[in-house]
Design a protein around this motif. Structure first.
Motif, PDB file in Angstrom:
ATOM      1  N   GLU A 129      76.164  27.327  33.919  1.00  0.00           N
ATOM      2  CA  GLU A 129      75.557  26.881  35.187  1.00  0.00           C
ATOM      3  C   GLU A 129      75.178  25.407  35.158  1.00  0.00           C
ATOM      4  OE1 GLU A 129      75.304  28.075  38.047  1.00  0.00           O
ATOM      5  OE2 GLU A 129      75.086  30.236  38.035  1.00  0.00           O
ATOM      6  N   CYS A 182      69.976  22.979  28.334  1.00  0.00           N
ATOM      7  CA  CYS A 182      70.736  21.808  28.777  1.00  0.00           C
ATOM      8  C   CYS A 182      69.895  20.545  28.623  1.00  0.00           C
ATOM      9  CB  CYS A 182      71.178  21.988  30.228  1.00  0.00           C
ATOM     10  SG  CYS A 182      69.840  22.444  31.349  1.00  0.00           S
ATOM     11  N   CYS A 209      74.808  25.298  27.786  1.00  0.00           N
ATOM     12  CA  CYS A 209      74.367  26.331  28.741  1.00  0.00           C
ATOM     13  C   CYS A 209      75.001  27.688  28.433  1.00  0.00           C
ATOM     14  CB  CYS A 209      74.715  25.897  30.169  1.00  0.00           C
ATOM     15  SG  CYS A 209      74.214  27.164  31.368  1.00  0.00           S
ATOM     16  N   PRO A 210      74.188  28.713  28.232  1.00  0.00           N
ATOM     17  CA  PRO A 210      74.755  30.037  27.916  1.00  0.00           C
ATOM     18  C   PRO A 210      75.274  30.794  29.128  1.00  0.00           C
ATOM     19  CG  PRO A 210      72.357  30.127  27.898  1.00  0.00           C
ATOM     20  CD  PRO A 210      72.723  28.696  28.175  1.00  0.00           C
ATOM     21  N   CYS A 217      71.088  30.442  36.634  1.00  0.00           N
ATOM     22  CA  CYS A 217      70.292  29.523  35.799  1.00  0.00           C
ATOM     23  C   CYS A 217      68.914  30.145  35.585  1.00  0.00           C
ATOM     24  CB  CYS A 217      70.162  28.159  36.473  1.00  0.00           C
ATOM     25  SG  CYS A 217      68.998  27.078  35.595  1.00  0.00           S
ATOM     26  N   TYR A 218      68.588  30.382  34.300  1.00  0.00           N
ATOM     27  CA  TYR A 218      67.301  31.009  33.972  1.00  0.00           C
ATOM     28  C   TYR A 218      66.266  29.951  33.576  1.00  0.00           C
ATOM     29  CZ  TYR A 218      69.871  35.365  34.171  1.00  0.00           C
ATOM     30  OH  TYR A 218      70.631  36.425  34.610  1.00  0.00           O
ATOM     31  N   LEU A 219      66.594  28.695  33.825  1.00  0.00           N
ATOM     32  CA  LEU A 219      65.708  27.568  33.510  1.00  0.00           C
ATOM     33  C   LEU A 219      65.231  27.629  32.059  1.00  0.00           C
ATOM     34  CD1 LEU A 219      64.312  27.959  36.991  1.00  0.00           C
ATOM     35  CD2 LEU A 219      64.929  25.692  36.161  1.00  0.00           C
ATOM     36  N   CYS A 220      66.200  27.950  31.194  1.00  0.00           N
ATOM     37  CA  CYS A 220      65.869  28.087  29.771  1.00  0.00           C
ATOM     38  C   CYS A 220      65.623  26.736  29.116  1.00  0.00           C
ATOM     39  CB  CYS A 220      66.995  28.819  29.046  1.00  0.00           C
ATOM     40  SG  CYS A 220      68.560  27.882  28.993  1.00  0.00           S
ATOM     41  N   LEU A 270      67.397  22.321  38.641  1.00  0.00           N
ATOM     42  CA  LEU A 270      67.768  21.258  37.703  1.00  0.00           C
ATOM     43  C   LEU A 270      68.966  20.500  38.261  1.00  0.00           C
ATOM     44  CD1 LEU A 270      67.430  22.807  34.138  1.00  0.00           C
ATOM     45  CD2 LEU A 270      66.465  20.642  34.908  1.00  0.00           C
TER      46      LEU A 270
END
Ligand code: SF4
Ligand code: SF4
Length: 261
Positions: A224, A240, A220-221, A234-237, A204
């Motif tokens: 990142e 963001c 962002c938790p 970054c877990y690409l959740c 990202l």
């Protein structure tokens, strides 16, 4: 359980295929959060049904040289875990984000409507996990100790009533307020995934449309989302992206020359 006889390889094939599918959907702009929810549910169900693709556990069995516990021939286990690392280097941590049952059950937990504790000590967490990684390797190599058993990831998915299951339920309760405690503080395979994601080719990134409002950073938790963050955690959740008020300001693209976002 009859389904427990299904080879662990089925879970890993699911993971390898889905990493490519999710990466394509992100890259082409077709990814939707409800797809993520579907994958989270499927992955957790696979954890309960066949305990796969639980890479941290397979990694531990490899280090312990426990072929029976691995659930696959040694060479298959090595190749499977290696390919996940290669795909993470190419596409980022989709495996952790949407496919590993241990990670996805914590991800679901974090959606609980309770107050969140967003601790920003990213480097301290990395140090704790690196220290645990060293202890994990020493215990496994020298004493053949299965350290992850103490955290109950296997017992929980096998629905066994043990002290380990109680520990993992405690981790899940914690994950409702603190994002992915097992992934960020314990998982030994996650250390390797962090290292490969840190240099991932696709990630990202902020485009020229970014207005620097920093809403992504607040959302962002794992801390990142800043421009110069490496994306190792970054877990690409997608939080963001959801928080961003400017369409096209955050894009999943090839890493730029400086490796910045
Ligand atoms: S960090 Fe470990 S436990 Fe968490 S999702 Fe990744 S492989 Fe699974
Ligand atoms: S909020 Fe964005 S930067 Fe942070 S972990 Fe999720 S996808 Fe990665």
């Amino acid at each position: 359980m009859v389904v427990s006889q299904i080879p662990k390889a089925v879970g890993f094939i699911y993971a390898l295929v889905m990493i490519g599918v999710i990466a394509y959907l992100w890259y082409s702009g077709k990814w939707r959060q409800k797809m993520g929810w579907l994958l989270l549910v499927i992955s957790v169900l696979l954890g309960f049904l066949i305990f796969s693709p639980v890479a941290p556990w397979q990694f531990q069995q490899l280090v312990l040289r426990d072929v029976q516990g691995l659930g696959a021939p040694l060479i298959v286990g090595i190749i499977g875990l290696f390919v996940v690392l290669v795909l993470t280097f190419m596409f980022g941590r989709f495996f952790c984000g949407y496919l590993c049952p241990v990670g996805t059950v914590q991800e679901i937990g974090y959606h609980a409507p309770v107050r969140k504790v967003n601790m920003r000590q990213k480097n301290a967490f990395l140090l704790i996990r690196a220290a645990f990684f060293v202890v994990f390797l020493l215990q496994a190599f020298l004493l053949s100790v299965s350290l992850l058993s103490w955290f109950g990831i296997r017992d929980f998915f096998y629905l066994a009533l043990t002290a380990g299951t109680v520990v993992f339920i405690g981790i899940l309760v914690l994950s409702m307020t603190f994002y992915r405690p097992f992934c960020r503080l314990v998982c030994p395979y996650g250390v390797l995934l962090s290292l490969t994601a840190w240099k991932s080719l696709l990630r990202l990134q902020r485009s020229d449309a970014c207005i620097e409002c920093k809403k992504c950073e607040k959302a962002c938790p794992t801390d990142e989302a800043k421009r110069d963050d490496g994306k190792a955690e970054c877990y690409l959740c997608g939080r963001c992206v959801d928080a961003c008020p400017t369409p096209g300001a955050l894009v999943y693209r090839r890493r730029n020359a400086e490796g910045k976002t």
